[in-house]
Design a protein around this motif. Structure first.
Motif, PDB file in Angstrom:
ATOM      1  N   ALA A  95       3.528 -16.984  16.125  1.00  0.00           N
ATOM      2  CA  ALA A  95       3.069 -17.107  17.504  1.00  0.00           C
ATOM      3  C   ALA A  95       3.192 -18.555  17.956  1.00  0.00           C
ATOM      4  O   ALA A  95       3.385 -19.469  17.143  1.00  0.00           O
ATOM      5  CB  ALA A  95       1.624 -16.641  17.616  1.00  0.00           C
ATOM      6  N   ARG A  96       3.053 -18.781  19.253  1.00  0.00           N
ATOM      7  CA  ARG A  96       3.123 -20.158  19.768  1.00  0.00           C
ATOM      8  C   ARG A  96       2.094 -21.014  19.052  1.00  0.00           C
ATOM      9  O   ARG A  96       0.970 -20.599  18.806  1.00  0.00           O
ATOM     10  CB  ARG A  96       2.920 -20.168  21.275  1.00  0.00           C
ATOM     11  CG  ARG A  96       1.557 -19.754  21.717  1.00  0.00           C
ATOM     12  CD  ARG A  96       1.356 -19.857  23.220  1.00  0.00           C
ATOM     13  NE  ARG A  96       2.045 -18.860  23.976  1.00  0.00           N
ATOM     14  CZ  ARG A  96       1.470 -18.061  24.861  1.00  0.00           C
ATOM     15  NH1 ARG A  96       0.183 -18.131  25.091  1.00  0.00           N
ATOM     16  NH2 ARG A  96       2.187 -17.188  25.529  1.00  0.00           N
TER      17      ARG A  96
ATOM     18  N   SER B  32      -2.883 -22.734  19.614  1.00  0.00           N
ATOM     19  CA  SER B  32      -3.367 -23.087  18.273  1.00  0.00           C
ATOM     20  C   SER B  32      -2.623 -24.281  17.689  1.00  0.00           C
ATOM     21  O   SER B  32      -1.427 -24.443  17.903  1.00  0.00           O
ATOM     22  CB  SER B  32      -3.173 -21.916  17.307  1.00  0.00           C
ATOM     23  OG  SER B  32      -3.964 -20.831  17.673  1.00  0.00           O
ATOM     24  N   ILE B  33      -3.358 -25.057  16.933  1.00  0.00           N
ATOM     25  CA  ILE B  33      -2.767 -26.126  16.124  1.00  0.00           C
ATOM     26  C   ILE B  33      -2.681 -25.609  14.695  1.00  0.00           C
ATOM     27  O   ILE B  33      -3.609 -24.967  14.201  1.00  0.00           O
ATOM     28  CB  ILE B  33      -3.618 -27.412  16.178  1.00  0.00           C
ATOM     29  CG1 ILE B  33      -3.629 -27.984  17.596  1.00  0.00           C
ATOM     30  CG2 ILE B  33      -3.107 -28.437  15.168  1.00  0.00           C
ATOM     31  CD1 ILE B  33      -4.497 -29.212  17.755  1.00  0.00           C
ATOM     32  N   LEU B  34      -1.553 -25.879  14.034  1.00  0.00           N
ATOM     33  CA  LEU B  34      -1.410 -25.559  12.627  1.00  0.00           C
ATOM     34  C   LEU B  34      -1.464 -26.848  11.824  1.00  0.00           C
ATOM     35  O   LEU B  34      -0.911 -27.863  12.235  1.00  0.00           O
ATOM     36  CB  LEU B  34      -0.088 -24.832  12.352  1.00  0.00           C
ATOM     37  CG  LEU B  34       0.125 -23.490  13.052  1.00  0.00           C
ATOM     38  CD1 LEU B  34       1.406 -22.838  12.547  1.00  0.00           C
ATOM     39  CD2 LEU B  34      -1.059 -22.561  12.870  1.00  0.00           C
ATOM     40  N   GLY B  35      -2.145 -26.798  10.701  1.00  0.00           N
ATOM     41  CA  GLY B  35      -2.280 -27.965   9.849  1.00  0.00           C
ATOM     42  C   GLY B  35      -1.520 -27.781   8.560  1.00  0.00           C
ATOM     43  O   GLY B  35      -1.021 -26.693   8.276  1.00  0.00           O
ATOM     44  N   PRO B  36      -1.414 -28.841   7.786  1.00  0.00           N
ATOM     45  CA  PRO B  36      -2.008 -30.156   7.997  1.00  0.00           C
ATOM     46  C   PRO B  36      -1.209 -30.979   9.012  1.00  0.00           C
ATOM     47  O   PRO B  36      -0.188 -30.518   9.513  1.00  0.00           O
ATOM     48  CB  PRO B  36      -1.926 -30.787   6.603  1.00  0.00           C
ATOM     49  CG  PRO B  36      -0.717 -30.155   5.976  1.00  0.00           C
ATOM     50  CD  PRO B  36      -0.661 -28.749   6.528  1.00  0.00           C
ATOM     51  N   VAL B  37      -1.695 -32.200   9.292  1.00  0.00           N
ATOM     52  CA  VAL B  37      -0.979 -33.062  10.230  1.00  0.00           C
ATOM     53  C   VAL B  37       0.430 -33.323   9.693  1.00  0.00           C
ATOM     54  O   VAL B  37       0.679 -33.250   8.497  1.00  0.00           O
ATOM     55  CB  VAL B  37      -1.718 -34.399  10.499  1.00  0.00           C
ATOM     56  CG1 VAL B  37      -3.022 -34.169  11.234  1.00  0.00           C
ATOM     57  CG2 VAL B  37      -1.930 -35.183   9.228  1.00  0.00           C
ATOM     58  N   ARG B  38       1.326 -33.624  10.608  1.00  0.00           N
ATOM     59  CA  ARG B  38       2.735 -33.851  10.282  1.00  0.00           C
ATOM     60  C   ARG B  38       3.133 -35.267  10.688  1.00  0.00           C
ATOM     61  O   ARG B  38       2.427 -35.918  11.450  1.00  0.00           O
ATOM     62  CB  ARG B  38       3.601 -32.865  11.053  1.00  0.00           C
ATOM     63  CG  ARG B  38       3.356 -31.419  10.645  1.00  0.00           C
ATOM     64  CD  ARG B  38       4.658 -30.760  10.382  1.00  0.00           C
ATOM     65  NE  ARG B  38       4.478 -29.403   9.909  1.00  0.00           N
ATOM     66  CZ  ARG B  38       5.335 -28.444  10.142  1.00  0.00           C
ATOM     67  NH1 ARG B  38       6.405 -28.673  10.875  1.00  0.00           N
ATOM     68  NH2 ARG B  38       5.160 -27.246   9.650  1.00  0.00           N
ATOM     69  N   PRO B  39       4.296 -35.712  10.241  1.00  0.00           N
ATOM     70  CA  PRO B  39       4.753 -37.038  10.648  1.00  0.00           C
ATOM     71  C   PRO B  39       5.019 -37.134  12.154  1.00  0.00           C
ATOM     72  O   PRO B  39       4.879 -38.195  12.742  1.00  0.00           O
ATOM     73  CB  PRO B  39       6.053 -37.235   9.861  1.00  0.00           C
ATOM     74  CG  PRO B  39       5.979 -36.276   8.721  1.00  0.00           C
ATOM     75  CD  PRO B  39       5.149 -35.123   9.197  1.00  0.00           C
TER      76      PRO B  39
ATOM     77  N   SER C 252       7.890 -19.366  22.353  1.00  0.00           N
ATOM     78  CA  SER C 252       8.971 -18.403  22.546  1.00  0.00           C
ATOM     79  C   SER C 252       9.855 -18.852  23.700  1.00  0.00           C
ATOM     80  O   SER C 252       9.460 -19.681  24.529  1.00  0.00           O
ATOM     81  CB  SER C 252       8.392 -17.020  22.842  1.00  0.00           C
ATOM     82  OG  SER C 252       7.794 -17.009  24.133  1.00  0.00           O
ATOM     83  N   LEU C 253      11.043 -18.282  23.777  1.00  0.00           N
ATOM     84  CA  LEU C 253      11.932 -18.580  24.899  1.00  0.00           C
ATOM     85  C   LEU C 253      11.308 -18.112  26.215  1.00  0.00           C
ATOM     86  O   LEU C 253      11.472 -18.759  27.248  1.00  0.00           O
ATOM     87  CB  LEU C 253      13.303 -17.941  24.679  1.00  0.00           C
ATOM     88  CG  LEU C 253      14.111 -18.506  23.505  1.00  0.00           C
ATOM     89  CD1 LEU C 253      15.393 -17.710  23.301  1.00  0.00           C
ATOM     90  CD2 LEU C 253      14.416 -19.982  23.705  1.00  0.00           C
ATOM     91  N   THR C 254      10.571 -17.015  26.178  1.00  0.00           N
ATOM     92  CA  THR C 254       9.872 -16.527  27.371  1.00  0.00           C
ATOM     93  C   THR C 254       8.810 -17.528  27.818  1.00  0.00           C
ATOM     94  O   THR C 254       8.691 -17.828  29.005  1.00  0.00           O
ATOM     95  CB  THR C 254       9.234 -15.146  27.106  1.00  0.00           C
ATOM     96  OG1 THR C 254      10.258 -14.236  26.711  1.00  0.00           O
ATOM     97  CG2 THR C 254       8.514 -14.628  28.331  1.00  0.00           C
ATOM     98  N   ASP C 255       8.033 -18.059  26.859  1.00  0.00           N
ATOM     99  CA  ASP C 255       7.042 -19.097  27.184  1.00  0.00           C
ATOM    100  C   ASP C 255       7.731 -20.303  27.807  1.00  0.00           C
ATOM    101  O   ASP C 255       7.249 -20.876  28.787  1.00  0.00           O
ATOM    102  CB  ASP C 255       6.292 -19.564  25.932  1.00  0.00           C
ATOM    103  CG  ASP C 255       5.238 -18.599  25.448  1.00  0.00           C
ATOM    104  OD1 ASP C 255       4.794 -17.729  26.232  1.00  0.00           O
ATOM    105  OD2 ASP C 255       4.850 -18.721  24.260  1.00  0.00           O
ATOM    106  N   ALA C 256       8.849 -20.709  27.228  1.00  0.00           N
ATOM    107  CA  ALA C 256       9.568 -21.893  27.712  1.00  0.00           C
ATOM    108  C   ALA C 256      10.000 -21.702  29.164  1.00  0.00           C
ATOM    109  O   ALA C 256       9.795 -22.588  30.002  1.00  0.00           O
ATOM    110  CB  ALA C 256      10.773 -22.183  26.826  1.00  0.00           C
ATOM    111  N   ARG C 257      10.586 -20.548  29.467  1.00  0.00           N
ATOM    112  CA  ARG C 257      10.986 -20.272  30.854  1.00  0.00           C
ATOM    113  C   ARG C 257       9.769 -20.260  31.765  1.00  0.00           C
ATOM    114  O   ARG C 257       9.803 -20.791  32.870  1.00  0.00           O
ATOM    115  CB  ARG C 257      11.728 -18.940  30.938  1.00  0.00           C
ATOM    116  CG  ARG C 257      13.182 -19.039  30.552  1.00  0.00           C
ATOM    117  CD  ARG C 257      13.944 -17.755  30.846  1.00  0.00           C
ATOM    118  NE  ARG C 257      13.471 -16.618  30.066  1.00  0.00           N
ATOM    119  CZ  ARG C 257      13.854 -16.335  28.820  1.00  0.00           C
ATOM    120  NH1 ARG C 257      14.716 -17.123  28.215  1.00  0.00           N
ATOM    121  NH2 ARG C 257      13.384 -15.286  28.189  1.00  0.00           N
TER     122      ARG C 257
END
Length: 123
Positions: free
Chosen positions: A10-11, A61-68, A75-80
């Motif tokens: 999911a997003r 939502s945020i997914l962990g752990p933190v990244r660099p 999704s492409l639908t969300d982006a549009r």
């Protein structure tokens, strides 16, 4: 009967420590809500808004752990819907990808790039 695990992506947002502190405050640490099937990764209690030129996705939502580096996977639908470019990429491959703004309870982060639609091989 053999069982087959089916997963979805999911997003969500991956954040750097610097951006996490901008969004939630100095010294902030992510709160584990649920462990994911990918070893060492987890869904967090924290959520942010993803703002595009046309619309806002609230409570992502945020997914962990933190990244660099911070990145947004939608999704492409969300982006549009929100008016951003989200090329289909492997997670972490954000060069030349879409831009957006992240809004948290303590601040905002402008991403010049980092918005992607995850390729099926990265799920």
């Amino acid at each position: 009967m053999k069982k087959i695990l089916v997963e979805t992506s999911a997003r969500h947002v991956h954040v750097s420590q610097k951006d996490l502190e901008t969004l939630f405050g100095a010294g902030y640490e992510l709160t584990v809500k649920k462990m994911l099937s990918q070893p060492g990764q987890y869904a967090c209690a924290e959520r942010v808004d993803v703002v595009g030129p046309k619309k806002t996705l609230t409570g992502v939502s945020i997914l962990g752990p933190v990244r660099p580096a911070t990145q947004v996977e939608i999704s492409l639908t969300d982006a549009r819907s929100i008016g951003v470019n989200a090329p289909i990429r492997e997670s972490g491959d954000v060069a030349g990808s879409g831009a957006c703004k992240l809004v948290g309870p303590k601040g905002e982060v402008e991403l010049e790039c980092g918005v992607i639609a995850a390729s099926a091989t990265s799920i």
